[in-house]
Design an enzyme around this catalytic site. Structure first.
Site, mmCIF file in Angstrom:
data_model
loop_
_atom_site.group_PDB
_atom_site.id
_atom_site.type_symbol
_atom_site.label_atom_id
_atom_site.label_comp_id
_atom_site.label_asym_id
_atom_site.label_seq_id
_atom_site.Cartn_x
_atom_site.Cartn_y
_atom_site.Cartn_z
ATOM 1 N N GLU A 44 8.708 5.164 -3.138
ATOM 2 C CA GLU A 44 9.884 5.245 -4.030
ATOM 3 C C GLU A 44 9.753 4.313 -5.235
ATOM 4 O OE1 GLU A 44 13.711 6.060 -2.485
ATOM 5 O OE2 GLU A 44 12.934 6.647 -0.545
ATOM 6 N N ALA A 97 0.704 12.477 -10.697
ATOM 7 C CA ALA A 97 2.070 12.099 -11.095
ATOM 8 C C ALA A 97 2.708 11.289 -9.977
ATOM 9 C CB ALA A 97 2.902 13.344 -11.411
ATOM 10 N N THR A 115 6.391 1.825 -6.932
ATOM 11 C CA THR A 115 5.684 0.588 -6.587
ATOM 12 C C THR A 115 6.424 -0.632 -7.152
ATOM 13 O OG1 THR A 115 4.458 0.715 -8.648
ATOM 14 C CG2 THR A 115 3.430 1.766 -6.734
ATOM 15 N N GLU A 142 5.264 -2.566 -9.206
ATOM 16 C CA GLU A 142 4.967 -2.587 -10.653
ATOM 17 C C GLU A 142 5.972 -1.699 -11.400
ATOM 18 O OE1 GLU A 142 2.775 -2.157 -8.158
ATOM 19 O OE2 GLU A 142 1.706 -4.062 -8.340
ATOM 20 N N ILE A 185 2.725 -17.481 12.824
ATOM 21 C CA ILE A 185 3.411 -18.280 13.856
ATOM 22 C C ILE A 185 2.930 -17.869 15.251
ATOM 23 C CG2 ILE A 185 5.687 -18.670 14.943
ATOM 24 C CD1 ILE A 185 6.849 -18.645 12.031
ATOM 25 N N HIS A 186 2.634 -16.586 15.414
ATOM 26 C CA HIS A 186 2.125 -16.107 16.707
ATOM 27 C C HIS A 186 0.642 -16.450 16.918
ATOM 28 C CE1 HIS A 186 5.744 -13.568 16.847
ATOM 29 N NE2 HIS A 186 5.451 -13.271 18.089
ATOM 30 N N GLY A 187 -0.042 -16.896 15.849
ATOM 31 C CA GLY A 187 -1.471 -17.203 15.976
ATOM 32 C C GLY A 187 -2.259 -15.967 16.400
ATOM 33 N N SER A 235 3.311 7.038 -10.117
ATOM 34 C CA SER A 235 4.172 6.144 -10.905
ATOM 35 C C SER A 235 4.660 6.849 -12.167
ATOM 36 C CB SER A 235 3.395 4.878 -11.284
ATOM 37 O OG SER A 235 3.118 4.117 -10.133
ATOM 38 N N THR A 252 6.148 13.379 -6.011
ATOM 39 C CA THR A 252 4.819 12.847 -6.285
ATOM 40 C C THR A 252 3.731 13.916 -6.244
ATOM 41 O OG1 THR A 252 5.495 10.740 -5.356
ATOM 42 C CG2 THR A 252 3.122 11.136 -5.480
#
Ligand code: CAA
Length: 381
Positions: free
Chosen positions: A363, A129, A365, A367, A337-339, A131, A125
């Protein structure tokens, strides 16, 4: 379908034991204080994890990819920062060396990477450069016995800590985009190599994500990896494997969040009974369990196919795409769930949420995965 042999089951128990006892207790501190998991890296070298699917003749453990995926799943459940460090080292540096380097290069570089004496990284990357990986601006020009490399890389996992890196550079500027790119093996001591700053990140904060600068870097002629001009394909094939690895990292983090949410729902009492007995919570848990199971199947099926020597460009993209989106859903619901406690750093689920997000980006996206999958389905037109 049963994806696991008895050896796989024994391996899983061994890794789980190590991860539960050695990695999990340190994970929150690594994240909070940005501590690089060097100690865990050395331990994983001693255990053979760093060269899990590299043949024994090159210092590896000689296992299959499915074994490495099992290792990654268990390590990811315990500590995301350690998992991404392991992934970049083994799957993105040792693996392409094994696949594409010459015999001499393999004998020189793989044994110290597999033992953990040296750390590896992968530089593809660049600022322009990401995606569009073929748009690389880094250049390599052959002058006498050296390739002179100029340019920079970014978002390189392990970058500033690595001793050995595989990178890409354009060697034939007359070729369009993805063509005329070659891959090179570089060492941190090479003149002109300068690691830059490490990013301050949302998650995986114990890991290093670095800039790299190449200022007339002198790379010995023999450090071109494999065949000149094939670098883009080397890196794309590496990512075919690497995306299964990121998929299982997402799965492992999500499984940790799921386990935490199930345990919490059993003990948290509201309206006179454990919240696990509320239908809304049960609905969340059922959806989380179902999505995790589907992600697991995609990942282990892609891994099985690669172990059989099949091309898995589509399968690995599907596994990563699906598992990373599942991880986003599951970690989000685990917080719900933990709020209020889920939003607090006192509980680990907020870290799981921050850590998993990388899996929808790194590695390739989501997309990009959709582009890869659509091209596999439709062909180029
Ligand atoms: N296996 C083998 N060959 C492949 C391949 C694969 N998976 N993918 C492409 N190729 C070949 C093609 O066949 C083509 O060769 P031929 O013309 O000879 O057939 C050549 O490579 C060019 O292919 P494309 O035309 O498809 O190339 P493109 O420029 O259109 O690529 C893309 C498009 C798929 C989106 C690609 O650029 C891509 O995957 N981008 C994302 C990159 C990425 O994942 N980056 C993250 C890296 S992680 C990182 O750097 C940080 C870290 O430390 C983790």
């Amino acid at each position: 379908m049963d994806y696991f042999t008895e050896e796989h089951q024994i391996l899983r128990e061994t890794v789980r034991d190590f991860a539960e006892n050695e990695l999990k207790p340190r994970a929150a501190e690594l994240d909070e204080k940005h501590i690089f998991p060097l100690e865990a890296f050395k331990q994983m070298g001693e255990l053979g994890f760093l060269g899990a699917h590299i043949p024994e003749e090159y210092g590896g453990a000689g296992m299959d990819l499915t074994s490495f995926i099992i290792i990654m799943e268990e390590v990811s459940k315990a500590c995301g920062s350690t998992a991404i460090t392991l992934a970049a080292h083994t799957s993105l540096c040792a693996y392409p060396l094994y696949r594409f380097a010459t015999e001499e290069q393999k004998r020189k570089y793989l044994p110290p990477l597999c033992s953990g004496e040296k750390m590896g990284a992968f530089g593809l990357t660049e600022a322009g450069a990401g995606s569009d990986a073929g748009a690389t601006k880094t250049t390599a020009v052959l002058e006498g016995d050296y390739w002179i490399i100029n340019g920079d890389k970014m978002f390189c996992t392990n970058g500033s800590a690595a001793d050995v890196l595989v990178i890409t550079a354009k060697t034939d500027p007359t070729q369009p985009s993805s063509y005329g790119i070659s891959s090179f093996i570089i060492e941190k001591e090479f003149a002109g190599f300068k690691p830059g700053k490490d990013e301050d990140k949302m998650g995986l904060r114990g890991s290093k994500t670095s800039q790299l600068f190449f200022d007339n870097m002198q790379v010995p002629k023999e450090n071109l990896m494999g065949i000149e001009g094939e670098g883009f394909k080397h890196f794309m094939e590496t990512l075919d494997e690497g995306r299964i690895v990121i998929g299982v990292m997402a799965l492992g983090i999500a499984e940790a969040a799921f386990d935490a949410a199930v345990a919490y729902s059993r003990q948290r009492v509201a309206f006179g009974k454990p919240i696990a007995r509320q239908q809304t919570i049960q609905g969340y848990i059922a959806d989380m369990a179902t999505q995790l199971e589907a992600a697991r199947l995609l990942i282990y099926e892609a891994s099985r196919k690669l172990d059989q020597g099949k091309r898995v460009t589509k399968e690995s993209a599907m596994a990563k795409l699906f598992a990373s989106e599942v991880a986003n859903f599951v970690t989000d619901k685990a917080i719900q769930i933990h709020g209020g406690y889920g939003y607090s750093a006192e509980y680990p689920v907020e870290r799981y949420y921050r850590d998993q997000k990388l899996c929808e980006i790194g590695e390739g996206t989501s997309e990009v995965q959709r582009i890869v999958i659509a091209r596999s389905v439709l062909g180029k037109f």
